[in-house]
Write a protein that holds these residues in place. Structure first.
Motif, PDB file in Angstrom:
ATOM      1  N   VAL A  84      17.970 -16.557 -39.406  1.00  0.00           N
ATOM      2  CA  VAL A  84      16.642 -16.183 -40.174  1.00  0.00           C
ATOM      3  C   VAL A  84      15.752 -15.237 -39.520  1.00  0.00           C
ATOM      4  CG1 VAL A  84      14.868 -17.115 -41.629  1.00  0.00           C
ATOM      5  CG2 VAL A  84      16.892 -18.582 -41.288  1.00  0.00           C
ATOM      6  N   PRO A  85      15.974 -14.110 -39.854  1.00  0.00           N
ATOM      7  CA  PRO A  85      15.153 -12.801 -38.917  1.00  0.00           C
ATOM      8  C   PRO A  85      13.719 -12.775 -39.527  1.00  0.00           C
ATOM      9  CG  PRO A  85      16.956 -11.839 -40.153  1.00  0.00           C
ATOM     10  CD  PRO A  85      16.918 -13.273 -40.900  1.00  0.00           C
ATOM     11  N   LEU A  86      12.933 -13.215 -38.302  1.00  0.00           N
ATOM     12  CA  LEU A  86      11.233 -13.533 -38.522  1.00  0.00           C
ATOM     13  C   LEU A  86      10.748 -12.502 -37.716  1.00  0.00           C
ATOM     14  CD1 LEU A  86      11.221 -17.461 -38.494  1.00  0.00           C
ATOM     15  CD2 LEU A  86      11.181 -15.844 -40.526  1.00  0.00           C
ATOM     16  N   VAL A  87       9.437 -12.278 -38.140  1.00  0.00           N
ATOM     17  CA  VAL A  87       8.370 -11.522 -37.157  1.00  0.00           C
ATOM     18  C   VAL A  87       7.235 -12.341 -36.783  1.00  0.00           C
ATOM     19  CG1 VAL A  87       7.547 -10.273 -38.954  1.00  0.00           C
ATOM     20  CG2 VAL A  87       7.318  -9.581 -36.688  1.00  0.00           C
ATOM     21  N   GLU A  88       6.804 -12.644 -35.801  1.00  0.00           N
ATOM     22  CA  GLU A  88       5.641 -13.481 -35.488  1.00  0.00           C
ATOM     23  C   GLU A  88       4.538 -12.543 -35.240  1.00  0.00           C
ATOM     24  OE1 GLU A  88       5.744 -16.876 -32.647  1.00  0.00           O
ATOM     25  OE2 GLU A  88       4.859 -15.181 -31.453  1.00  0.00           O
ATOM     26  N   ILE A  89       3.457 -12.656 -35.979  1.00  0.00           N
ATOM     27  CA  ILE A  89       2.178 -11.761 -35.823  1.00  0.00           C
ATOM     28  C   ILE A  89       1.024 -12.812 -35.375  1.00  0.00           C
ATOM     29  CG2 ILE A  89       0.672 -10.378 -36.888  1.00  0.00           C
ATOM     30  CD1 ILE A  89       2.887  -9.953 -39.292  1.00  0.00           C
ATOM     31  N   THR A  90       0.269 -12.365 -34.194  1.00  0.00           N
ATOM     32  CA  THR A  90      -0.649 -13.423 -33.839  1.00  0.00           C
ATOM     33  C   THR A  90      -1.805 -12.357 -33.950  1.00  0.00           C
ATOM     34  OG1 THR A  90       0.798 -14.580 -32.501  1.00  0.00           O
ATOM     35  CG2 THR A  90      -1.534 -14.892 -31.968  1.00  0.00           C
ATOM     36  N   GLN A 120       0.936  -7.669 -42.796  1.00  0.00           N
ATOM     37  CA  GLN A 120       1.468  -6.149 -42.407  1.00  0.00           C
ATOM     38  C   GLN A 120       1.917  -6.381 -40.924  1.00  0.00           C
ATOM     39  OE1 GLN A 120      -1.276  -3.146 -43.281  1.00  0.00           O
ATOM     40  NE2 GLN A 120      -1.359  -3.544 -45.090  1.00  0.00           N
ATOM     41  N   VAL A 121       2.898  -5.801 -40.633  1.00  0.00           N
ATOM     42  CA  VAL A 121       3.429  -5.724 -39.109  1.00  0.00           C
ATOM     43  C   VAL A 121       3.012  -4.477 -38.485  1.00  0.00           C
ATOM     44  CG1 VAL A 121       5.576  -6.123 -37.675  1.00  0.00           C
ATOM     45  CG2 VAL A 121       5.379  -7.103 -39.899  1.00  0.00           C
ATOM     46  N   THR A 122       1.836  -4.602 -38.191  1.00  0.00           N
ATOM     47  CA  THR A 122       1.039  -3.454 -37.504  1.00  0.00           C
ATOM     48  C   THR A 122       0.101  -3.974 -36.135  1.00  0.00           C
ATOM     49  OG1 THR A 122      -0.400  -1.481 -38.009  1.00  0.00           O
ATOM     50  CG2 THR A 122      -1.087  -3.494 -39.148  1.00  0.00           C
ATOM     51  N   PRO A 123      -0.084  -3.030 -35.366  1.00  0.00           N
ATOM     52  CA  PRO A 123      -0.755  -3.583 -34.161  1.00  0.00           C
ATOM     53  C   PRO A 123      -2.192  -3.970 -34.330  1.00  0.00           C
ATOM     54  CG  PRO A 123       0.586  -1.521 -33.532  1.00  0.00           C
ATOM     55  CD  PRO A 123       0.444  -1.706 -34.999  1.00  0.00           C
ATOM     56  N   LYS A 124      -2.731  -3.123 -35.273  1.00  0.00           N
ATOM     57  CA  LYS A 124      -4.217  -3.297 -35.654  1.00  0.00           C
ATOM     58  C   LYS A 124      -4.616  -3.336 -37.035  1.00  0.00           C
ATOM     59  CE  LYS A 124      -8.620  -1.081 -34.087  1.00  0.00           C
ATOM     60  NZ  LYS A 124      -9.282  -0.006 -33.384  1.00  0.00           N
ATOM     61  N   ILE A 125      -5.664  -4.233 -37.292  1.00  0.00           N
ATOM     62  CA  ILE A 125      -6.061  -4.249 -38.704  1.00  0.00           C
ATOM     63  C   ILE A 125      -7.718  -3.797 -38.469  1.00  0.00           C
ATOM     64  CG2 ILE A 125      -6.885  -5.490 -40.637  1.00  0.00           C
ATOM     65  CD1 ILE A 125      -3.856  -5.015 -40.417  1.00  0.00           C
ATOM     66  N   ASP A 126      -8.126  -2.852 -39.557  1.00  0.00           N
ATOM     67  CA  ASP A 126      -9.462  -2.336 -39.388  1.00  0.00           C
ATOM     68  C   ASP A 126      -9.854  -2.361 -40.853  1.00  0.00           C
ATOM     69  OD1 ASP A 126     -11.877  -1.542 -38.944  1.00  0.00           O
ATOM     70  OD2 ASP A 126     -11.203   0.596 -38.575  1.00  0.00           O
ATOM     71  N   LEU A 127     -10.810  -3.106 -41.244  1.00  0.00           N
ATOM     72  CA  LEU A 127     -11.329  -3.246 -42.673  1.00  0.00           C
ATOM     73  C   LEU A 127     -12.874  -2.951 -42.522  1.00  0.00           C
ATOM     74  CD1 LEU A 127     -10.836  -4.189 -45.555  1.00  0.00           C
ATOM     75  CD2 LEU A 127     -12.042  -6.334 -44.920  1.00  0.00           C
ATOM     76  N   SER A 128     -13.116  -1.671 -42.835  1.00  0.00           N
ATOM     77  CA  SER A 128     -14.507  -1.209 -42.780  1.00  0.00           C
ATOM     78  C   SER A 128     -15.257  -0.805 -44.035  1.00  0.00           C
ATOM     79  CB  SER A 128     -14.455  -0.165 -41.954  1.00  0.00           C
ATOM     80  OG  SER A 128     -15.505   0.591 -41.571  1.00  0.00           O
ATOM     81  N   ASN A 129     -16.233  -1.477 -44.011  1.00  0.00           N
ATOM     82  CA  ASN A 129     -17.115  -1.281 -45.475  1.00  0.00           C
ATOM     83  C   ASN A 129     -16.676  -1.261 -46.666  1.00  0.00           C
ATOM     84  OD1 ASN A 129     -19.480  -0.813 -43.995  1.00  0.00           O
ATOM     85  ND2 ASN A 129     -18.842   1.074 -43.252  1.00  0.00           N
ATOM     86  N   SER A 130     -15.476  -2.019 -46.967  1.00  0.00           N
ATOM     87  CA  SER A 130     -14.717  -2.273 -48.376  1.00  0.00           C
ATOM     88  C   SER A 130     -15.479  -2.892 -49.309  1.00  0.00           C
ATOM     89  CB  SER A 130     -13.506  -3.267 -47.793  1.00  0.00           C
ATOM     90  OG  SER A 130     -12.824  -3.342 -49.072  1.00  0.00           O
ATOM     91  N   ILE A 232      11.715  -7.645 -42.461  1.00  0.00           N
ATOM     92  CA  ILE A 232      12.099  -6.870 -43.654  1.00  0.00           C
ATOM     93  C   ILE A 232      11.926  -5.583 -43.377  1.00  0.00           C
ATOM     94  CG2 ILE A 232      12.469  -8.926 -45.134  1.00  0.00           C
ATOM     95  CD1 ILE A 232      10.039  -7.610 -46.640  1.00  0.00           C
ATOM     96  N   ALA A 233      12.576  -4.564 -43.953  1.00  0.00           N
ATOM     97  CA  ALA A 233      12.536  -3.156 -43.943  1.00  0.00           C
ATOM     98  C   ALA A 233      11.185  -2.904 -44.375  1.00  0.00           C
ATOM     99  CB  ALA A 233      13.307  -2.438 -44.776  1.00  0.00           C
ATOM    100  N   GLY A 234      10.468  -1.954 -44.053  1.00  0.00           N
ATOM    101  CA  GLY A 234       8.923  -1.612 -44.742  1.00  0.00           C
ATOM    102  C   GLY A 234       7.877  -2.325 -43.911  1.00  0.00           C
ATOM    103  N   ASP A 235       8.001  -3.651 -43.088  1.00  0.00           N
ATOM    104  CA  ASP A 235       7.133  -4.127 -42.433  1.00  0.00           C
ATOM    105  C   ASP A 235       5.851  -4.794 -43.413  1.00  0.00           C
ATOM    106  OD1 ASP A 235       8.333  -4.136 -39.988  1.00  0.00           O
ATOM    107  OD2 ASP A 235       7.504  -2.293 -39.244  1.00  0.00           O
ATOM    108  N   HIS A 236       6.196  -5.011 -44.511  1.00  0.00           N
ATOM    109  CA  HIS A 236       5.144  -5.580 -45.438  1.00  0.00           C
ATOM    110  C   HIS A 236       3.862  -4.873 -45.539  1.00  0.00           C
ATOM    111  CE1 HIS A 236       7.358  -9.429 -45.349  1.00  0.00           C
ATOM    112  NE2 HIS A 236       7.388  -9.291 -44.020  1.00  0.00           N
ATOM    113  N   MET A 237       4.066  -3.463 -45.214  1.00  0.00           N
ATOM    114  CA  MET A 237       2.869  -2.650 -45.363  1.00  0.00           C
ATOM    115  C   MET A 237       2.483  -2.182 -46.867  1.00  0.00           C
ATOM    116  SD  MET A 237       2.193  -1.805 -42.327  1.00  0.00           S
ATOM    117  CE  MET A 237       1.134  -0.736 -42.510  1.00  0.00           C
TER     118      MET A 237
END
Length: 547
Positions: A84-90, A120-130, A232-237
């Motif tokens: 079961v292919p998984l990606v772990e995000i901490t 999202q499978v990405t190294p950094k999340i930045d939510l600014s003035n949303s 999965i392909a696309g890394d949930h972006m």
């Protein structure tokens, strides 16, 4: 996993095809197996059975050894395991969730006031003035004439959402969303999915204990630390940058800073035609992610059938739990003894009994799935990549937390009124001198919170049922107290540990029903379906060629 609750109204008789009284004999089930498997899998050495963890191989080795000893054969084309292919995000270095632009700035602390994560499978999340928008229950249901997003553009914005359905406080089944019974629109998973479809940059749910059906401690333990998603392909972006929860008191302060009354807006959101309300605030947070890709495993065993081996009856339970979690009195291992080492113990016990009884006409498959606690990921992966075609899967039983409180006078069908399996169990329950009752807290959405739902969405009827709380010893007062103790003090906490004093007689009652139902399906040629009007009927009919 969903929690266990007390019981109320008796299920009404439905106009459905009649099933003959079963002649399947009750099996000799091993309480020693229930005890030994539950005790072993919940031992500290497995560190809470987190998927894709260092202890997973040892957990899998133990389950495979018990499947072998029970008499099962490898169920995945000669192998025991399914990747079961998984990606772990901490999330790490999580900044406070801040809101500016109101009468006073609001800063919410991680874990205490809020939790935040990402798909999202990405190294950094930045939510600014949303920009922040209150979207009521965050539902877009055109077939019900309901759209909380009508007339508002939330692309790039932060949406604040209420948990459950608009009519969850209705004490019957009447209402645009089936009244007290939660629909999938009420689940937090749906709310994040819809927010992403609407283009929201962030989606924050307001936590309220009753409509969520669990306290803040459960949110905190489940939403902090490593989070698993399908790899999965696309890394949930295509998903929102940030998803999370805030405490109710924090939400009220937030709305007050925006010059709004939370209670009044929450009340307005219950009615059709509600319009989303921009709060005039800006939301900001951020964190970095450590990312690890690794396959976890489902364990699959089979008792091959004799005459129709390509047709299968399925038993399932999840083997995973939370791993390390918030410490209580220095203990940071969430052992998951009842949730769900006990369910795997049930799988092994049923496998033993069926192997001893001899082969059946159809095959019987025993599936221990991974990553249920992360969003039913293991069962969803199997349902999307079935070893045995779902069109040839007759139906079955999912087990998530067995009853260790003792024998009961009643039996509960979760999400009652959905499939013809309910007709098949009526004589089995009656044989035990018990009555079938419906769940008293349908607002908890139990039907959408365990692995049977992954199969239901693909059209396979799966029974999700459990003991009631009218105990033979102590009645409903004792049963309700035991359920409350579990929900308040042990569910998703380190206190869910094996207890040698547990009374397994109730679990044995339920397993007798599961055995006899599965055996009847495996020996016969019936293809139970969903009731007319069920949301799963169409896909079953299509997969079965209109049967």
């Amino acid at each position: 996993m969903r929690t266990i609750f007390a019981i109320s109204a008796i299920i009404s008789t439905l106009a459905t095809p009649a099933y003959a009284q079963t002649t399947t004999a009750a099996p000799d089930l091993s309480v020693d197996t229930l005890k030994s498997v539950t005790k072993e899998l919940s031992d500290d050495k497995f560190e809470g059975r987190a998927p894709a963890s260092e202890t997973e191989p040892a957990v899998l080795d133990y389950i495979v050894s018990r499947f072998k000893a029970a008499g099962l054969k490898p169920g995945n084309h000669g192998k025991w395991l399914q990747d079961v292919p998984l990606v772990e995000i901490t999330a790490q270095n999580v900044k406070p969730l801040t809101f500016t632009g109101g009468s006073a700035p609001i800063s919410l602390d991680y874990r205490t006031d809020m939790v935040v994560a990402t798909y999202q499978v990405t190294p950094k999340i930045d939510l600014s003035n949303s920009d922040v928008v209150f979207v009521g229950y965050g539902i877009n249901a055109p077939e019900r004439g309901w759209n909380d997003y009508a007339g508002v553009d939330v692309k790039g914005k932060t949406v604040v959402i209420l948990v459950n359905d608009p009519d969850w406080q209705t004490m019957n089944r009447d209402g645009p969303f089936e009244g007290r019974a939660m629909t999938y629109y009420g689940r937090w998973t749906y709310k994040y999915e819809e927010a992403a479809r609407q283009g929201a940059a962030a989606a924050i749910i307001v936590h309220q204990t009753e409509p969520a059906s669990y306290g803040w401690g459960v949110v905190r333990s489940s939403w902090t630390g490593p989070q698993l998603e399908p790899d999965i392909a696309g890394d949930h972006m295509d998903q929102s940058k940030a998803i999370g929860w805030i405490q109710l008191d924090a939400a009220k302060k937030l709305f007050a800073a925006a010059g709004k009354d939370f209670d009044k807006l929450a009340e307005a959101a219950k009615r059709k035609g509600f319009h989303a309300v921009p709060l005039g605030l800006k939301a900001s947070t951020g964190f970095v992610n450590s990312i690890r890709r690794q396959a976890s495993k489902n364990v699959i065993g089979i008792l091959p059938g004799t005459e129709a081996p390509d047709e299968v009856v399925l038993y399932s339970a999840h083997w995973d739990h939370l791993g390390k979690c918030d410490a209580v009195d220095g203990d940071d291992i969430c052992n998951g003894a009842l949730d769900n080492a006990s369910g795997v113990a049930g799988l092994v016990t049923l496998a033993q009994a069926n192997a001893k009884a001899g082969p059946t006409r159809r095959s019987q498959v025993f599936l221990a799935v991974t990553a249920e606690e992360s969003g039913l990921l293991g069962s969803a992966y199997y349902a999307a990549n079935p070893v045995y075609p779902l069109s040839k899967t007759v139906g079955g039983v999912n087990m998530d937390v067995l009853n260790a409180n003792g024998a009961t006078k009643n039996f509960v069908v979760v999400g009652a009124g959905k499939s013809e399996l309910e007709d098949m169990i009526k004589p089995l329950v009656a044989d035990e001198g018990r009555v079938i009752e419906s769940e008293p807290h349908p607002e908890a959405g139990g039907y959408y919170r365990s692995d049977h739902f992954s199969f239901a969405k693909k059209g396979v009827p799966m029974l999700d049922a459990t003991s009631g709380n009218d105990l033979v010893k102590g009645g409903k007062e004792a049963g309700e107290a035991a359920d409350k103790d579990y929900t308040d003090n042990r569910y998703h906490k380190p206190q869910d540990e094996y207890d040698p004093d547990w009374d397994w007689s109730g679990a044995l009652q339920d397993l007798q029903i599961y055995y006899r139902l599965g055996r009847e399906l495996a020996e016969g040629d019936a293809w139970p379906n969903w009731y007319e009007g069920s949301e799963f009927r169409k896909i079953r009919d299509q997969s079965r060629g209109g049967d």
